[in-house]
Write an enzyme that holds these catalytic residues in place. Sequence first.
Site, short mmCIF file in Angstrom:
data_model
loop_
_atom_site.label_atom_id
_atom_site.label_comp_id
_atom_site.label_asym_id
_atom_site.label_seq_id
_atom_site.Cartn_x
_atom_site.Cartn_y
_atom_site.Cartn_z
N GLU A 156 0.83 -1.22 0.00
CA GLU A 156 0.00 0.00 0.00
C GLU A 156 0.86 1.26 0.00
OE1 GLU A 156 -3.29 -0.09 2.78
OE2 GLU A 156 -3.26 2.08 2.97
N LYS A 168 -7.06 -1.03 11.73
CA LYS A 168 -6.46 -1.47 10.46
C LYS A 168 -5.29 -0.56 10.11
CE LYS A 168 -6.03 -1.87 5.78
NZ LYS A 168 -5.27 -0.99 4.87
N ASP A 185 4.66 -14.30 11.79
CA ASP A 185 3.32 -14.74 11.43
C ASP A 185 2.34 -13.59 11.64
OD1 ASP A 185 0.79 -15.85 11.37
OD2 ASP A 185 1.30 -17.61 12.56
N HIS A 225 -2.61 10.11 -0.65
CA HIS A 225 -2.62 8.81 -1.32
C HIS A 225 -2.48 8.92 -2.83
CE1 HIS A 225 -4.56 5.55 1.40
NE2 HIS A 225 -3.50 6.09 1.93
C1 MEV Z 1 -5.92 2.79 5.16
O1 MEV Z 1 -5.14 1.67 4.80
C2 MEV Z 1 -5.89 2.99 6.66
C3 MEV Z 1 -6.80 4.09 7.19
O2 MEV Z 1 -8.15 3.84 6.77
C4 MEV Z 1 -6.71 4.05 8.69
C5 MEV Z 1 -7.70 4.95 9.40
O3 MEV Z 1 -8.77 5.23 8.85
O4 MEV Z 1 -7.40 5.32 10.56
C6 MEV Z 1 -6.43 5.43 6.64
#
Ligand code: MEV
Length: 434
Positions: A83, A267, A283, A381
């Site tokens: 990413e 995430k 892992d 991004h």
């Molecule tokens: C994207 O890979 C991760 C985000 O969505 C994390 C977040 O929203 O805090 C940008």
Amino acid sequence: MTKDAHKLKFYELSLAEKRRQIAALAELDDTTLAALCGTDPLSAEQADHMVENAIGTYALPLGIAQNFCVNGRDVLVPMVIEEPSVIAGASFMARLAHAGGGFTATSNDPVMIGQLQLLEINDLAKARDRILSYKEELLHEAASIDPVLARLGGGPRDLQVRIISESPVGPFLVVHLLYDVRDAMGANAINTALETLAPRVAAISGGRVHLRILSNLADQRLAKAACTIPLEQLAFADYSAETVRDGIIAAWAFAAADPYRAATHNKGIMNGVDAVVLATGNDWRAIEAGAHAYAARSGRYTSLSTWGKDSAGNLTGTLEMPMAVGIVGGATRVHPGAQAGLKLMKVESAADLAKIIVSVGLAQNLAALRALATEGIQRGHMGLHARQIAIAAGAAPDQVNKLAEQLVAEGAIRVDRAAEILKEWSQHPNGNSD
Ligand code: MEV
């Protein structure tokens, strides 16, 4: 040494120059550098020994996060991730944290939990007491199973018995073996210990041992990172430092209160965590499972991190999560890139590695929250995303940046448009030289 690593602008350097600088900073020999960069990668033959039906290997980008200072030591961090923006985000936030002294990280002893499920017991409370009355004997037996681990100071630490009073198959007993696995991730050590102890536990309890497996909710083996971002580091563009700080705290509060947001928030943390876990041959599914189970430990899924402010108004953050990573055994031992990654960071124990990983997770979380609380995530991004789109559309290496810039300028970051532009360029080659 990696002392001045934060002064280098890696993104301005060519691939070869980046490699040269990394090798010089971290004092890597040619073999280690080649393993790290994938120029001397995991071979298909090695892969064939690692998994069944192997036919080859699969490569992902490896980048180096800069500016990390963990417990006073500057460290270059290898990150494997597909990413865009993740490595840049971690590096940038680590720079802000550097101004506040970097990350302070701690970890518990590397104690894993192994579980035995005991079925077909009539009197659960009686069986539990009976097992506990044999605790010393069972721990003694467990201690003799792995003499190497024992010599290194690891081995069993405790034995606990839980009654699960409600389940789809009725009540049953669970025995937890707490086992210090030292510098290993520990799955093999603990599963072996469980399988060895199982017949004795069955005999003592009068029940039948069903499952014998470690728990990925490694809540005895936590790692914690904290950082303070000096208030003045937070201002940028038209955003005041206070606006950014309070925006980050409000963004965290959303995740603290709402599982839908917490899943995405966590995430973002795992973007950083997994990238280092992968780079070191660990892992990542185990780490993911542990992280999310830990995030739900109160019965409601929530944020793994916290953000607030100190009395001087600086932004403060913490991240605590299970961190069952090893530096010996498994892929960490076999994979040349993983070995090189560990050398790059100069980690000497699994605990050292855990502290770096959790610091990267916290930095990554900050990167996401700072962007979300201000200009939004897409702006940062898009440039990198456009480069991926350009590559996907078939751009040659010397066309990628130019094509990406055009896609961003047009606001059309799509493969079909990229392909169209490439076609135009091929028909008018003179308009297409960098
Ligand atoms: C994207 O890979 C991760 C985000 O969505 C994390 C977040 O929203 O805090 C940008």
